[in-house]
Design an enzyme around this catalytic site. Sequence first.
Site, PDB file in Angstrom:
ATOM      1  N   SER A 254       0.858  -1.175   0.000  1.00  0.00           N
ATOM      2  CA  SER A 254       0.000   0.000   0.000  1.00  0.00           C
ATOM      3  C   SER A 254       0.897   1.229   0.000  1.00  0.00           C
ATOM      4  CB  SER A 254      -0.893   0.010   1.238  1.00  0.00           C
ATOM      5  OG  SER A 254      -0.111   0.374   2.362  1.00  0.00           O
ATOM      6  N   LYS A 255       0.263   2.382   0.000  1.00  0.00           N
ATOM      7  CA  LYS A 255       1.012   3.644  -0.068  1.00  0.00           C
ATOM      8  C   LYS A 255       2.073   3.757   1.031  1.00  0.00           C
ATOM      9  CE  LYS A 255      -1.148   6.701  -3.116  1.00  0.00           C
ATOM     10  NZ  LYS A 255      -2.604   6.861  -3.132  1.00  0.00           N
ATOM     11  N   ARG A 256       1.809   3.095   2.175  1.00  0.00           N
ATOM     12  CA  ARG A 256       2.786   3.153   3.269  1.00  0.00           C
ATOM     13  C   ARG A 256       4.151   2.630   2.840  1.00  0.00           C
ATOM     14  NH1 ARG A 256       2.020  -0.476   6.993  1.00  0.00           N
ATOM     15  NH2 ARG A 256       0.407  -1.550   5.844  1.00  0.00           N
ATOM     16  N   GLY A 258       5.551   2.987  -0.065  1.00  0.00           N
ATOM     17  CA  GLY A 258       6.129   3.723  -1.190  1.00  0.00           C
ATOM     18  C   GLY A 258       5.024   3.988  -2.180  1.00  0.00           C
TER      19      GLY A 258
END
Length: 490
Positions: A254-256, A258
């Site tokens: 997920s965005k966490r 990268g």
Amino acid sequence: MEKEMRVRFAPSPTGPFHIGGARSALFNWLLAKRMGGKFVLRIEDTDRKRSTPESEENIKAALKWLGITWDEGADVGGPYGPYHQMERLDIYKKYTDQLLKEGKAYYCYCTPEELEEERQALLKDCKMPRYMGKCRHLTEEQKAQYEKEGRKPSIRLKVPENETIVVHDMVRGDVEFDSNGIGDFVIVKSDGIPTYNYAVVIDDYLMHITHVIRAEEHLSNTPRQLLVYEALGFEKPVFAHISLILGTDHTKMSKRHGATSVDAYRQQGYLPEGIDNFLALLGWAPQGEEEIFSMEEACKVFSMDRVAKNPAVFDIKKLNWINSQHIRKLTPDAFFELAKPFMVKAGYMTGDETGEKLDWLKRVVATAQTQVDYGAQVPEKVALYFTDDFDFENEEAVSVLKEETVPLVMKALIEGFHSLDELNHDSVKGVFKAVQKGNKLKGQQVYMPFRVALTGNQHGPELAEMIPLLGADRVEKRIMKSLEKAHVSL
Ligand code: GLU
């Protein structure tokens, strides 16, 4: 004669194009190239609320950027079009009529509220929520009554009970599903638009797709699709579900972890060849140790039997390393082009430079080629050429300038550089050598203080590379300023 291999990538244009989608597209493409097959791009735009033309354009542009070209499909056409699902509604309708006529599908008049009620009741009894077939056996009168009430029906497929549905998967082997967990599912929504699990089957069949290769997230959809194949009497393709992509902490990417969109990497100045190389290794491994390869090399050796079952880990450090290796392979001009937008953004150039100024900029940018992982890192690596203001990195650096021999070394080096006809790597090195030998000093005593006085840091690019780019006057100016700041007099 062996059937020609035909694969497809079938994105829904509902948002940014994700790394996971790009990986699926790439595996299909590599396989098609390897087997001399065809790669089809179909746009699954039936989600009317979320599909946008911008997203479609973005996906196509990203695919092209990655070098993933399609033989048939959106924009290029082909014998089995149209390639946008919304342009195929008549085709689906024909098959739906057939299923209704054969009694394999039926109209369902349940409202969303009624369905939710049923769901909650099943959950309360600890049962798997699914449609229990309320409208399976409606009489003509009941139907007429619902129609009179203004209810718009959806169409559901009759799912057989007590059957084991087996997905033969190239990567995962045989995976079994219980038909009782599925329930009669909607194939056409009340607005007349087919659902994914229905349209995908008709399209894959009519487009003569031989291998359906997609992300593991879709594995649970496959039994539903197999039921549609059965109901329509279609020959089934081979399925392969490629592993999930996890972050380094082994939770779903997920965005966490990268950026997740291909665009974000493009905007940061990653190279398509770096991204392709990295994506290819997310779940596939070539034989041997070599991890850096081009698309041409990969498609000569790609095979599904080296696609792993276990989850692939998205490690940004690995991506950066791979990308840096491809950056090193660029010609100086190509590297300059990659760096240019970032240099302009940093205010280090306008992009309209010519002549000597342009040559100088090219030489400056070239110094970063072996130091960066991606284009956006170039300005910070060359910042020292654009400003003569800098601070000492720490007290230790300042103390280097307090050595007894420093004034002598500085004076001799500055004079040496001024006396040169041309400042270049070799002539600058010559000056350092002469000052060191002439004063019987150790290399450390010459290079280190000069580096600190010139840049404020104890580490950095090679001095013989920097000094010619700065020129003797700027070098002198910087040295004098540093010595003054450190209270060292010449
Ligand atoms: N439109 C689906 C998606 O984007 C396609 C899945 C498939 O390849 O069947 O997830």
